[in-house]
Scaffold this active site. Structure first.
Site, PDB file in Angstrom:
ATOM      1  N   THR A 229      -5.246  -4.202   6.204  1.00 49.86           N
ATOM      2  CA  THR A 229      -4.624  -5.739   6.138  1.00 49.86           C
ATOM      3  C   THR A 229      -5.808  -6.429   5.810  1.00 49.86           C
ATOM      4  OG1 THR A 229      -2.862  -4.987   7.705  1.00 49.86           O
ATOM      5  CG2 THR A 229      -3.026  -7.148   7.250  1.00 49.86           C
ATOM      6  N   THR A 230      -6.896  -6.615   6.503  1.00 48.27           N
ATOM      7  CA  THR A 230      -7.952  -7.304   6.595  1.00 48.27           C
ATOM      8  C   THR A 230      -8.493  -7.374   5.176  1.00 48.27           C
ATOM      9  OG1 THR A 230      -8.610  -7.375   8.609  1.00 48.27           O
ATOM     10  CG2 THR A 230     -10.221  -8.213   7.470  1.00 48.27           C
TER      11      THR A 230
ATOM     12  N   TYR B 287       8.732  -5.986   6.995  1.00 47.66           N
ATOM     13  CA  TYR B 287       9.720  -7.206   6.272  1.00 47.66           C
ATOM     14  C   TYR B 287      10.962  -6.337   6.366  1.00 47.66           C
ATOM     15  CZ  TYR B 287      12.439 -10.208   3.625  1.00 47.66           C
ATOM     16  OH  TYR B 287      13.228 -11.129   3.041  1.00 47.66           O
TER      17      TYR B 287
ATOM     18  N   TYR C 137      -0.255   2.426  12.695  1.00 44.93           N
ATOM     19  CA  TYR C 137      -0.630   1.073  13.033  1.00 44.93           C
ATOM     20  C   TYR C 137       0.539   0.318  13.490  1.00 44.93           C
ATOM     21  CZ  TYR C 137      -2.993  -3.450  11.682  1.00 44.93           C
ATOM     22  OH  TYR C 137      -3.368  -4.571  11.836  1.00 44.93           O
TER      23      TYR C 137
ATOM     24  N   ARG D  26       3.055  -9.017  12.330  1.00 44.78           N
ATOM     25  CA  ARG D  26       2.783  -9.027  10.747  1.00 44.78           C
ATOM     26  C   ARG D  26       4.136  -8.258  10.384  1.00 44.78           C
ATOM     27  NH1 ARG D  26      -1.688 -10.521   8.012  1.00 44.78           N
ATOM     28  NH2 ARG D  26      -3.580 -11.200   9.194  1.00 44.78           N
TER      29      ARG D  26
ATOM     30  N   LYS E 191      -3.162   2.687  16.033  1.00 42.04           N
ATOM     31  CA  LYS E 191      -3.855   1.392  16.225  1.00 42.04           C
ATOM     32  C   LYS E 191      -2.978   0.358  16.666  1.00 42.04           C
ATOM     33  CE  LYS E 191      -5.996  -2.468  13.550  1.00 42.04           C
ATOM     34  NZ  LYS E 191      -6.333  -2.895  12.005  1.00 42.04           N
TER      35      LYS E 191
ATOM     36  N   ILE F 275      -9.988  -0.595  16.164  1.00 41.73           N
ATOM     37  CA  ILE F 275     -10.487  -1.165  14.670  1.00 41.73           C
ATOM     38  C   ILE F 275     -10.413  -2.658  14.640  1.00 41.73           C
ATOM     39  CG2 ILE F 275      -9.563  -0.963  12.370  1.00 41.73           C
ATOM     40  CD1 ILE F 275      -8.433   1.754  13.030  1.00 41.73           C
TER      41      ILE F 275
END
Length: 291
Positions: free
Chosen positions: A46-47, A109, A135, A140, A164, A206
């Site tokens: 994502t980063t 979503y 994850y 998010r 994660k 992470i």
């Protein structure tokens, strides 16, 4: 999965001022991690502003990191999404031979039920030729992957080897650690609670902050894994203000501001993200100077 114990970092995608991918800066960032104690690198998480990258740009980022790393650290690749069929196709068609695992985010979503999340990762597990790290980041994705679902997946599929966990809920993390099968790794996805998670039995992190301060943060995790609690907490409290600041106006805008200060890259982000404001930039700059 010994290679996933310790500190991994979720690499940013550095951009030039014209918003193109800056491969020279990416090489600098990779070397900075390798030379300062990081244990493994996560590519296209994502980063990395993955949602704003074209397929050609993703391929360029992967190629650049593989070459810059030169087999020095284990690599993990982000392969996830809210279209199960598309994720499965990527797992079946992409060359994953340079990666030790994939990191796959819970579908965002769509807000699937727990059964929907289970079936999604069942399909991911069956398609992936390499181990899978789940994850969970409900802030998010808008849905929380409950411990019961995680443990069901961990017990049902041998190649689902870790999670994660980024719910920011230490109680939920402890339930995962308590109930996990032997060998399954619970990895922090929240820098602020990393040390408490490690001391509770987690396997590491992470990280985002680790990408800006790799030596200090990886030393903290290492000391935590060695049960050197007082020494570890000294480093935790050294970095706690920076952890707050880098997320204050969005990720990766904060960590990119740190990278600019360190001379690693520009602070450019792509819309809908914007740069941090002047006040935060000055506070981050002062933190780096004082550290």
């Amino acid at each position: 999965m010994q290679s996933l114990i310790g500190t991994g970092v979720a690499l940013v995608t550095p951009f030039k001022k014209d918003f193109s991918v800056d491969t020279e800066a990416l090489v600098k960032i990779v070397n900075f991690q390798v030379e300062n104690g990081i244990d493994y690198l996560v590519v296209l998480g994502t980063t990395a502003e993955n949602a704003t990258l074209s397929q050609d740009e993703k391929d360029l980022v992967i190629k650049t990191v593989i070459e810059a790393n030169n087999n020095r650290l284990p690599l993990v690749l982000g392969v996830g999404g809210n279209n199960t069929h598309k994720v499965v196709e990527e797992l079946k068609t992409r060359d994953l031979s340079k990666f030790v695992a994939v990191l796959s985010v819970s579908p965002y979503y769509n807000k699937p039920t727990q059964e929907g999340i289970y079936q999604h990762f069942k399909a991911v597990s069956e398609a992936s030729p390499i181990p899978v790290i789940l994850y969970n980041v409900p802030g998010r994705t808008a849905s929380n992957m409950l411990p019961s679902t995680v443990l069901r997946l961990a017990n049902d599929f041998e190649n689902i080897v870790a999670i994660k966990e980024a719910a920011g809920d230490i109680v939920q993390a402890m339930k995962l650690i308590q109930g996990k099968p032997e060998g399954f790794l619970v990895i922090s996805g929240d820098d602020m609670v990393t040390l408490p998670m490690v001391l509770a039995g987690g396997s590491g992190v992470i990280s985002v902050i680790g990408e800006g301060f790799p030596k200090q943060f990886s030393d903290m995790v290492r000391l935590g894994l060695e049960r050197k609690v007082d020494e570890a907490y000294k480093l935790h409290y050294l970095l706690v203000d920076a952890i707050d600041m880098i997320f204050e106006q969005g990720n990766p805008a904060g960590i990119k501001e740190v990278h600019k200060k360190l001379g690693l890259s520009e602070n450019t982000v792509r819309l809908p993200l914007v740069n941090v404001n002047q006040d935060l930039a000055e506070r981050l700059s002062k933190f780096v100077d004082n550290l």
